[in-house]
Write a protein that holds these residues in place. Structure first.
Motif, PDB file in Angstrom:
ATOM      1  N   GLY A 171      36.135 -26.069  88.792  1.00 13.03           N
ATOM      2  CA  GLY A 171      36.555 -25.878  87.400  1.00 13.03           C
ATOM      3  C   GLY A 171      37.010 -24.442  87.159  1.00 13.03           C
ATOM      4  N   LEU A 172      36.277 -23.530  87.758  1.00 16.04           N
ATOM      5  CA  LEU A 172      36.600 -22.114  87.612  1.00 16.04           C
ATOM      6  C   LEU A 172      37.949 -21.791  88.280  1.00 16.04           C
ATOM      7  N   ALA A 173      38.149 -22.353  89.445  1.00 13.82           N
ATOM      8  CA  ALA A 173      39.415 -22.136  90.166  1.00 13.82           C
ATOM      9  C   ALA A 173      40.586 -22.697  89.349  1.00 13.82           C
ATOM     10  N   PHE A 174      40.360 -23.826  88.727  1.00 10.74           N
ATOM     11  CA  PHE A 174      41.399 -24.451  87.902  1.00 10.74           C
ATOM     12  C   PHE A 174      41.767 -23.541  86.723  1.00 10.74           C
ATOM     13  N   GLN A 175      40.746 -23.063  86.020  1.00 10.15           N
ATOM     14  CA  GLN A 175      40.979 -22.134  84.894  1.00 10.15           C
ATOM     15  C   GLN A 175      41.710 -20.884  85.353  1.00 10.15           C
ATOM     16  N   ALA A 176      41.275 -20.386  86.502  1.00 14.35           N
ATOM     17  CA  ALA A 176      41.856 -19.141  87.015  1.00 14.35           C
ATOM     18  C   ALA A 176      43.341 -19.327  87.323  1.00 14.35           C
ATOM     19  N   LEU A 177      43.667 -20.484  87.893  1.00  8.33           N
ATOM     20  CA  LEU A 177      45.081 -20.730  88.214  1.00  8.33           C
ATOM     21  C   LEU A 177      45.903 -20.847  86.925  1.00  8.33           C
ATOM     22  N   THR A 178      45.346 -21.482  85.921  1.00  6.36           N
ATOM     23  CA  THR A 178      46.040 -21.569  84.620  1.00  6.36           C
ATOM     24  C   THR A 178      46.356 -20.166  84.106  1.00  6.36           C
TER      25      THR A 178
END
Ligand SMILES: Nc1nc2c(ncn2[C@@H]2O[C@H](COP(=O)(O)OP(=O)(O)OP(=O)(O)O)[C@@H](O)[C@H]2O)c(=O)[nH]1
Ligand SMILES: [Mg+2]
Length: 304
Positions: A171-178
């Motif tokens: 989830g954190l990686a997803f947010q970071a990519l956004t």
């Protein structure tokens, strides 16, 4: 006393060399017969170069120099050339594609190999090149791991994205990519946990991170960097096999070559897998990540 990163690499490798070098001095003005070649092969294996590389070098020596009297310098030069030839194809830096905003780099490896430190060092290099890196504290289980990355962020001026302790890494990686896409960051460096004692859980976590990244960018991650600790010697080969089963490793960074007596393992890795060695770690400081140069490394290894 050698100084600077060049000196530290040489000094670290000189410990590998002591294994090799002490033995090589026995070759001063010696006839290269079967017995001498056998001794040389054992020396190479003891210096962690691996059985395959040792056999290849010896086969070459047998072809070109069998029965001749050789000097120590001649053996060293020939050996350095052989080793450099094995290393040259893997000496390839991590190329950041400027068309990607961001180029996503997933950093994996066993506990303590130097993942977090390497991310900090890379962040500094990118900042120095005028690029904008973003760091993700994907090792969410330990508060200390998050703090360690935050310290590197402060040191290098790179923003760090972190969640609450125990947060879902994917989830954190997803947010970071956004965020990285919105901010047009150049590089997204994702730190991960290295809990190999629970292989199934680690594999699931890494695969989930990749799955969610691909929801936003189906070409991500663009690089999967496996960090290996040179002091583990031949065990590093097993780590490559394990991680390659989990994720598509694109290249290696080998750390702790400043204090290691096992620099020879880099040669064994090159021969066994042919994976790019993006860089080598030669200390704990931000500036201690060096490009991997085949001839310099080979020379350092054989000494003299
Ligand atoms: N001498 C030396 N020490 C290094 C090098 N790279 C990392 N270290 C040290 O190795 C230790 C572990 O480094 P970390 O970056 O925390 O390793 P990690 O893979 O993130 O470890 P985990 O988060 O526990 O999985 C630290 O004390 C680092 O300072 C290197 O190239 N040379
Ligand atoms: Mg870490």
């Amino acid at each position: 006393m050698p100084s600077g990163v060049f000196g530290r690499l040489r000094e670290g490798l000189s410990r590998s060399t002591q294994k090799l070098g002490g033995g090589l001095s026995l070759f001063a003005r010696r006839r290269l017969d079967d017995e001498a070649l056998e001794e040389l092969e054992e020396l190479l294996i003891a210096a962690d170069l691996g059985v395959d590389v040792a056999a290849k070098v010896i086969a070459d020596f047998r072809r070109s120099r069998f029965g001749r009297e050789v000097t120590e310098a001649e053996v060293r030069d020939a050996l350095a050339a052989e080793i450099a030839a094995v290393l040259a194809p893997v000496a390839r830096p991590l190329a950041i594609d400027p068309a990607l905003k961001p180029h996503v780099v997933l950093v994996v490896g066993v506990n303590g190999t130097g993942k977090t430190t390497t991310i900090g060092k890379l962040a500094l290099q990118y900042r120095d090149q005028g690029k904008r890196p973003l760091l993700v504290a994907g090792d969410t289980f330990r508060a200390a791991a998050v703090e360690q990355l935050q310290v590197w962020g402060q040191r290098t001026g790179a923003p760090v994205i972190a969640g609450a302790p125990g947060a879902d890494a994917a989830g954190l990686a997803f947010q970071a990519l956004t965020r990285a896409r919105a901010e047009q960051a150049d590089v997204l460096l994702i730190d991960t946990a290295g809990r190999l004692h629970n292989k199934a859980a680690l594999m699931e976590e890494l695969r989930k991170i990749i799955r969610v990244l691909r929801k936003q960018d189906e070409t991500a991650p663009h690089s999967v960097l496996l960090v290996l600790d040179a002091t583990t010697g031949q065990n590093a080969l097993e780590q490559v096999r394990v991680f390659r089963d989990m994720v598509e490793v694109t290249g290696l960074i080998v750390t702790k070559l400043d204090g290691s007596a096992r620099g020879g393992v880099v040669v064994a890795l090159a021969e066994a897998f042919g994976l790019p060695v993006y860089a080598v770690g030669v200390g704990e400081q931000a500036g201690d990540l060096r490009p991997f140069d085949a001839m310099e490394f080979a020379r350092g290894l054989v000494g003299g």
